[in-house]
Design an enzyme around this catalytic site. Sequence first.
Site, PDB file in Angstrom:
ATOM      1  CD  GLU A  18      -6.624   0.472   7.551  1.00 21.97           C
ATOM      2  OE1 GLU A  18      -6.468  -0.492   8.336  1.00 21.97           O
ATOM      3  OE2 GLU A  18      -5.746   0.862   6.778  1.00 21.97           O
ATOM      4  CG  ASN A  51      -2.160   0.928   0.864  1.00 27.33           C
ATOM      5  OD1 ASN A  51      -2.628   0.998  -0.277  1.00 27.33           O
ATOM      6  ND2 ASN A  51      -2.627   1.644   1.857  1.00 27.33           N
ATOM      7  NE  ARG A  52       2.657   4.197   3.358  1.00 33.56           N
ATOM      8  CZ  ARG A  52       1.637   3.705   4.052  1.00 33.56           C
ATOM      9  NH1 ARG A  52       0.774   2.893   3.479  1.00 33.56           N
ATOM     10  NH2 ARG A  52       1.458   4.017   5.312  1.00 33.56           N
ATOM     11  CE1 TYR A  57      -0.752   5.714   7.351  1.00 32.71           C
ATOM     12  CE2 TYR A  57      -1.058   5.332   9.686  1.00 32.71           C
ATOM     13  CZ  TYR A  57      -0.965   4.855   8.393  1.00 32.71           C
ATOM     14  OH  TYR A  57      -1.109   3.517   8.155  1.00 32.71           O
ATOM     15  CG  HIS A  68      -5.713  -1.854   4.222  1.00 31.39           C
ATOM     16  ND1 HIS A  68      -4.397  -1.490   4.220  1.00 31.39           N
ATOM     17  CD2 HIS A  68      -6.143  -1.660   2.948  1.00 31.39           C
ATOM     18  CE1 HIS A  68      -4.044  -1.106   3.015  1.00 31.39           C
ATOM     19  NE2 HIS A  68      -5.089  -1.190   2.227  1.00 31.39           N
TER      20      HIS A  68
END
Length: 172
Positions: A135, A6-7, A113, A61
């Site tokens: 999430e 997920n980056r 974040y 997630h």
Amino acid sequence: MGVDPNRNWDAGFGGIGSSSDPCSNIYRGPYVHSEIEVKNVVDYITERSKIQKFAYFNDIHAAALMMLSPYGYKTEYPPDYEDHMGMGEAFANAALAVNGTYYPYGVTYEIIYPASGTALDWGYDIGIKYSYSLELRDPKYSFLLPERFILPTAKETYAGMVASFLYMIDHP
């Protein structure tokens, strides 16, 4: 540690909230879409987009208990911010009605974040209006959710997604 998939997406890849350090839990990978799982999803959606329009993309997630919307890699709101908040509210209210569990919702950058290279931002950037990251439960247990919470989580997720789809139909 390995790449955080997920980056690894082409949405602000390598920016804030990701790392070039392979030992970091937010390591972005050596290059955009370097991970086979990410590449396969990108290739599938890119190919299918030639013959159909996607209306919804959800990267599910564990375990922060929230509904995240664009953006994570920049501070601006998407042009259809109000629709995103409306869908988040629909999800949260429906999930709450099932078990009393509240799923906060909002822009990734603000509610959790800053995060670059995320799937939800990639989906939004390629034109999928309703692009999210759900999430699931539960911050208290992180990734080791006790068995007794699995069915309740599934039921509230189902109710929330039905409410989301109904919202989406009324707000194309």
